[in-house]
Design a protein around this motif. Structure first.
Motif, PDB file in Angstrom:
ATOM      1  N   VAL A   1       0.757  -1.197  -0.016  1.00  0.00           N
ATOM      2  CA  VAL A   1      -0.136   0.098  -0.092  1.00  0.00           C
ATOM      3  C   VAL A   1       0.861   1.161  -0.124  1.00  0.00           C
ATOM      4  O   VAL A   1       0.454   2.113  -0.776  1.00  0.00           O
ATOM      5  CB  VAL A   1      -0.815   0.071   1.271  1.00  0.00           C
ATOM      6  CG1 VAL A   1      -1.910   1.197   1.361  1.00  0.00           C
ATOM      7  CG2 VAL A   1      -1.938  -1.165   1.096  1.00  0.00           C
ATOM      8  N   TYR A   2       1.854   1.419   0.911  1.00  0.00           N
ATOM      9  CA  TYR A   2       2.819   2.221   0.936  1.00  0.00           C
ATOM     10  C   TYR A   2       3.385   2.943  -0.180  1.00  0.00           C
ATOM     11  O   TYR A   2       3.690   3.957  -0.648  1.00  0.00           O
ATOM     12  CB  TYR A   2       3.569   2.175   2.229  1.00  0.00           C
ATOM     13  CG  TYR A   2       4.796   3.337   2.263  1.00  0.00           C
ATOM     14  CD1 TYR A   2       4.294   4.612   2.877  1.00  0.00           C
ATOM     15  CD2 TYR A   2       5.890   3.406   1.887  1.00  0.00           C
ATOM     16  CE1 TYR A   2       5.057   5.734   2.821  1.00  0.00           C
ATOM     17  CE2 TYR A   2       6.832   4.460   1.733  1.00  0.00           C
ATOM     18  CZ  TYR A   2       6.330   5.671   2.512  1.00  0.00           C
ATOM     19  OH  TYR A   2       7.250   6.718   2.426  1.00  0.00           O
ATOM     20  N   MET A   3       3.976   1.729  -1.196  1.00  0.00           N
ATOM     21  CA  MET A   3       4.752   1.890  -2.332  1.00  0.00           C
ATOM     22  C   MET A   3       3.849   2.598  -3.461  1.00  0.00           C
ATOM     23  O   MET A   3       4.584   3.003  -4.561  1.00  0.00           O
ATOM     24  CB  MET A   3       5.398   0.722  -2.574  1.00  0.00           C
ATOM     25  CG  MET A   3       6.621   0.316  -1.482  1.00  0.00           C
ATOM     26  SD  MET A   3       7.595   1.290  -1.449  1.00  0.00           S
ATOM     27  CE  MET A   3       8.510   1.313  -2.890  1.00  0.00           C
ATOM     28  N   GLN A   4       2.618   2.616  -3.364  1.00  0.00           N
ATOM     29  CA  GLN A   4       1.871   3.289  -4.322  1.00  0.00           C
ATOM     30  C   GLN A   4       2.205   4.602  -4.377  1.00  0.00           C
ATOM     31  O   GLN A   4       2.096   5.497  -5.520  1.00  0.00           O
ATOM     32  CB  GLN A   4       0.590   3.105  -3.959  1.00  0.00           C
ATOM     33  CG  GLN A   4      -0.181   1.652  -3.883  1.00  0.00           C
ATOM     34  CD  GLN A   4       0.089   0.871  -5.178  1.00  0.00           C
ATOM     35  OE1 GLN A   4       0.192   1.546  -6.301  1.00  0.00           O
ATOM     36  NE2 GLN A   4       0.685  -0.343  -4.900  1.00  0.00           N
ATOM     37  N   THR A   5       2.824   5.271  -3.293  1.00  0.00           N
ATOM     38  CA  THR A   5       3.203   6.643  -3.351  1.00  0.00           C
ATOM     39  C   THR A   5       4.287   6.887  -4.579  1.00  0.00           C
ATOM     40  O   THR A   5       4.391   8.131  -5.108  1.00  0.00           O
ATOM     41  CB  THR A   5       3.771   7.191  -2.015  1.00  0.00           C
ATOM     42  OG1 THR A   5       4.707   6.403  -1.686  1.00  0.00           O
ATOM     43  CG2 THR A   5       2.846   7.018  -1.071  1.00  0.00           C
ATOM     44  N   MET A   6       4.994   5.903  -4.731  1.00  0.00           N
ATOM     45  CA  MET A   6       6.189   6.020  -5.575  1.00  0.00           C
ATOM     46  C   MET A   6       5.752   5.490  -7.356  1.00  0.00           C
ATOM     47  O   MET A   6       6.449   5.589  -7.840  1.00  0.00           O
ATOM     48  CB  MET A   6       7.439   5.009  -5.341  1.00  0.00           C
ATOM     49  CG  MET A   6       7.671   4.930  -3.969  1.00  0.00           C
ATOM     50  SD  MET A   6       8.365   6.756  -3.616  1.00  0.00           S
ATOM     51  CE  MET A   6       8.893   6.368  -1.674  1.00  0.00           C
ATOM     52  N   SER A   7       4.295   5.104  -7.195  1.00  0.00           N
ATOM     53  CA  SER A   7       4.139   4.483  -8.494  1.00  0.00           C
ATOM     54  C   SER A   7       2.588   5.013  -9.134  1.00  0.00           C
ATOM     55  O   SER A   7       2.433   6.078  -9.887  1.00  0.00           O
ATOM     56  CB  SER A   7       4.048   3.023  -8.552  1.00  0.00           C
ATOM     57  OG  SER A   7       3.160   2.513  -7.600  1.00  0.00           O
ATOM     58  N   THR A   8       1.693   4.664  -8.569  1.00  0.00           N
ATOM     59  CA  THR A   8       0.262   5.064  -8.871  1.00  0.00           C
ATOM     60  C   THR A   8      -0.280   6.463  -8.665  1.00  0.00           C
ATOM     61  O   THR A   8      -1.076   6.859  -8.928  1.00  0.00           O
ATOM     62  CB  THR A   8      -0.633   3.860  -8.680  1.00  0.00           C
ATOM     63  OG1 THR A   8      -1.060   3.775  -7.362  1.00  0.00           O
ATOM     64  CG2 THR A   8      -0.315   2.578  -9.365  1.00  0.00           C
ATOM     65  N   LEU A   9       0.321   7.050  -7.395  1.00  0.00           N
ATOM     66  CA  LEU A   9      -0.491   7.983  -6.713  1.00  0.00           C
ATOM     67  C   LEU A   9      -0.218   9.232  -7.615  1.00  0.00           C
ATOM     68  O   LEU A   9      -1.289   9.875  -8.149  1.00  0.00           O
ATOM     69  CB  LEU A   9       0.196   8.418  -5.197  1.00  0.00           C
ATOM     70  CG  LEU A   9      -0.344   9.416  -4.947  1.00  0.00           C
ATOM     71  CD1 LEU A   9      -1.888   9.555  -4.706  1.00  0.00           C
ATOM     72  CD2 LEU A   9       0.335   9.879  -3.411  1.00  0.00           C
ATOM     73  N   PRO A  10       0.954   9.372  -8.202  1.00  0.00           N
ATOM     74  CA  PRO A  10       0.960  10.510  -9.400  1.00  0.00           C
ATOM     75  C   PRO A  10       0.288  10.330 -10.543  1.00  0.00           C
ATOM     76  O   PRO A  10      -0.438  11.360 -11.277  1.00  0.00           O
ATOM     77  CB  PRO A  10       2.522  10.644  -9.869  1.00  0.00           C
ATOM     78  CG  PRO A  10       3.094   9.271  -9.324  1.00  0.00           C
ATOM     79  CD  PRO A  10       2.197   8.993  -8.078  1.00  0.00           C
ATOM     80  N   LEU A  11       0.141   9.186 -10.953  1.00  0.00           N
ATOM     81  CA  LEU A  11      -0.730   8.829 -12.144  1.00  0.00           C
ATOM     82  C   LEU A  11      -2.258   8.941 -12.003  1.00  0.00           C
ATOM     83  O   LEU A  11      -2.992   9.514 -12.734  1.00  0.00           O
ATOM     84  CB  LEU A  11      -0.576   7.298 -12.382  1.00  0.00           C
ATOM     85  CG  LEU A  11       1.015   6.817 -13.007  1.00  0.00           C
ATOM     86  CD1 LEU A  11       1.099   5.330 -13.475  1.00  0.00           C
ATOM     87  CD2 LEU A  11       1.434   7.690 -14.119  1.00  0.00           C
ATOM     88  N   ALA A  12      -2.765   8.522 -10.649  1.00  0.00           N
ATOM     89  CA  ALA A  12      -4.095   8.942 -10.286  1.00  0.00           C
ATOM     90  C   ALA A  12      -4.423  10.186 -10.127  1.00  0.00           C
ATOM     91  O   ALA A  12      -5.586  10.698 -10.527  1.00  0.00           O
ATOM     92  CB  ALA A  12      -4.394   8.224  -8.889  1.00  0.00           C
TER      93      ALA A  12
ATOM     94  N   ARG B   1      -3.088  12.722 -11.830  1.00  0.00           N
ATOM     95  CA  ARG B   1      -2.936  13.348 -13.615  1.00  0.00           C
ATOM     96  C   ARG B   1      -4.247  12.837 -13.854  1.00  0.00           C
ATOM     97  O   ARG B   1      -4.862  13.446 -14.570  1.00  0.00           O
ATOM     98  CB  ARG B   1      -2.049  12.545 -14.033  1.00  0.00           C
ATOM     99  CG  ARG B   1      -1.720  13.139 -15.568  1.00  0.00           C
ATOM    100  CD  ARG B   1      -0.451  12.686 -16.021  1.00  0.00           C
ATOM    101  NE  ARG B   1      -0.572  11.263 -16.473  1.00  0.00           N
ATOM    102  CZ  ARG B   1       0.363  10.581 -17.007  1.00  0.00           C
ATOM    103  NH1 ARG B   1       1.558  11.006 -17.422  1.00  0.00           N
ATOM    104  NH2 ARG B   1       0.179   9.270 -17.329  1.00  0.00           N
ATOM    105  N   ALA B   2      -4.738  11.569 -13.623  1.00  0.00           N
ATOM    106  CA  ALA B   2      -6.213  11.175 -14.004  1.00  0.00           C
ATOM    107  C   ALA B   2      -6.999  11.885 -13.677  1.00  0.00           C
ATOM    108  O   ALA B   2      -8.192  12.137 -14.095  1.00  0.00           O
ATOM    109  CB  ALA B   2      -6.577   9.718 -13.645  1.00  0.00           C
ATOM    110  N   GLU B   3      -7.158  12.439 -12.531  1.00  0.00           N
ATOM    111  CA  GLU B   3      -8.073  13.620 -12.109  1.00  0.00           C
ATOM    112  C   GLU B   3      -7.788  15.120 -12.672  1.00  0.00           C
ATOM    113  O   GLU B   3      -8.639  15.927 -12.194  1.00  0.00           O
ATOM    114  CB  GLU B   3      -7.876  13.653 -10.597  1.00  0.00           C
ATOM    115  CG  GLU B   3      -8.237  12.392  -9.432  1.00  0.00           C
ATOM    116  CD  GLU B   3      -9.720  11.978  -9.858  1.00  0.00           C
ATOM    117  OE1 GLU B   3     -10.711  13.059 -10.146  1.00  0.00           O
ATOM    118  OE2 GLU B   3     -10.236  11.115  -9.663  1.00  0.00           O
TER     119      GLU B   3
END
Length: 429
Positions: free
Chosen positions: A235-246, A248-250
């Motif tokens: 869960v925590y490592m989503q900060t390094m991968s999907t959080l910026p992508l999500a 951007r999707a917003e």
């Protein structure tokens, strides 16, 4: 007056000078951590590799990191904390210098893999060293303060690196190499070796059965703890991968992600030293569970966020969870370990982060492909599931840590009795 001052400073006092050498060395090393954030940019712009080639090279670096802490844990037990930490830091420094002068993809492949192996060698040695130096009740505080140093240093390093890169990428490699060497030498010259000798009773109990990594992996309590930690890490490592992508999707810009990460840094920098002492007095497993819950809830609430303010607000929640979990999890790992195996247990604890972190980008991206809400609700479910599992594991952890502490105290008492008795005398003299 002293107690009030200590409480006001978050319990910065009462720790041995050797710990503060380690703390200062960690800070210096993290300030110098300039290359990793700019690896991809360096490979594609300065060296002219394609995005695919750069991705492959960075994957080799990640593979090396998977093995780094497992190897280092065994080295820390066998050769000592200081030797292992110094060796890992000097190897990292040498590889940084080599990378600065390389220009072929083959050389980069070998050097990046070896750097991945070397770069986290210091972690199990550092974790075990703290456990050797500091009694159980204060370990959570000590690990929390080390995490504070990591955060402060890394934030400063990225900012300084962003300035130095304008004068050439070579500066990043040289500064990073110098900080690695400085850390290793600070510990080597200012900290005595702390690795405990194996007690004779433990040797007799083990008989002919060799103790090593397999001993840790056969430990059901530790294995269960590794699994709950890997769930948190995913869960925590989503900060390094999907959080910026999500984000951007917003429809948000990269600057909005930068703001969220800045909020994370500010919360840790301010709250961590203030909370360290209080966390050390709380039940260790309850702190772990609380940290997992906050991280799960914080990421889950991203499903409702759509503005920079919204994502910053959720960042505050999961940052508080990060503060609680980080110190308590390291303290739990060493509390489960017999003193002579603290390095190996710390290495397996570090491996738990790889176990959760490696699939995080791929699985997270797949979940994001089904919608942001799917990703964040899945993160909430995994985080809360890990928290529930850790809560149920609590009694077993408490029994083990109590038994290890009692055995350690008995061994210390025996050693003191032998010293008090003095050398054995013979009546034949």
């Amino acid at each position: 007056m002293t107690s009030r001052l200590r409480a006001g400073l978050g319990g910065l006092g009462g720790l041995p000078s050797a710990f503060w050498v380690l703390w200062a060395g960690t800070l210096v090393n993290r300030i110098g951590t300039m290359v990793q954030p700019f690896f991809a940019l360096y490979l594609t712009t300065s060296r002219g590799f394609s995005v695919a080639s750069a991705g492959g090279l960075l994957a080799l670096f990640a593979v090396g990191q998977v093995f780094s802490q497992l190897i280092a844990g065994a080295l820390a037990d066998r050769f000592g904390r200081r030797t292992t930490l110094l060796g890992g830091m000097l190897a990292s420094a040498a590889l940084m210098v080599a990378l600065a002068g390389s220009d072929s993809i083959g050389a980069f492949a070998v050097e990046l893999f070896l750097l991945g192996v070397a770069i986290d060698v210091y972690r199990p040695a550092s974790t075990a060293l703290v456990a050797d130096l500091i009694p159980g009740q204060d370990r959570t505080r000590a690990y929390s303060l080390l995490f504070w140093a990591v955060n402060l240093g890394y934030t400063a390093g990225v900012l300084i690196g962003g300035v130095l890169v304008k004068f050439g990428f070579q500066w990043l490699f040289w500064v990073d190499a110098a900080s690695c060497a400085a850390f290793g030498l600070m510990v080597w010259f200012a900290v005595s070796e702390t690795a405990p000798a194996r007690a004779p009773a433990a040797v007799a109990a083990a008989g002919k059965r060799a103790e090593g990594l397999g001993t840790v992996l056969r430990d059901k309590v530790m294995t269960a703890f590794v699994l709950t930690t890997s769930g948190y890490a995913f869960v925590y490592m989503q900060t390094m991968s999907t959080l910026p992508l999500a984000m951007r999707a917003e429809g948000l810009s990269p600057a909005a992600f930068g703001v969220a990460m800045a909020v994370n840094g500010v919360v840790i920098s301010v709250v961590q030293p203030l909370a360290a002492s209080r966390l050390s007095r709380a039940d260790l497993n309850k702190v772990l569970v609380a940290g997992m819950v906050l991280v799960g809830v914080g990421f889950g609430l991203n499903s409702l966020a759509s503005s920079p303010f919204g994502f910053s607000a959720t960042t505050v929640i999961w940052s508080l969870g990060e503060i609680a979990f980080t110190g308590a999890s390291a303290a739990t790992a060493v509390a489960l370990a017999p003193p002579h195996l603290r390095g190996r247990y710390s290495g397996v604890y570090g491996f738990a982060w790889s176990l959760g972190g490696l699939p995080a980008p791929l699985v997270g991206a797949w979940l994001l492909g089904h919608g942001s809400a799917t990703l964040w609700l899945a993160c909430a479910a995994i985080g809360l599931g890990a928290a529930l599992a850790q809560y149920l594991l609590g009694p077993a952890v408490a029994r083990r840590t109590t038994a290890v502490a009692a055995a350690e105290a008995a061994a210390a008492g025996t050693a003191e009795s032998q010293v008090a008795a003095g050398p054995a005398r013979s009546d034949d003299r």
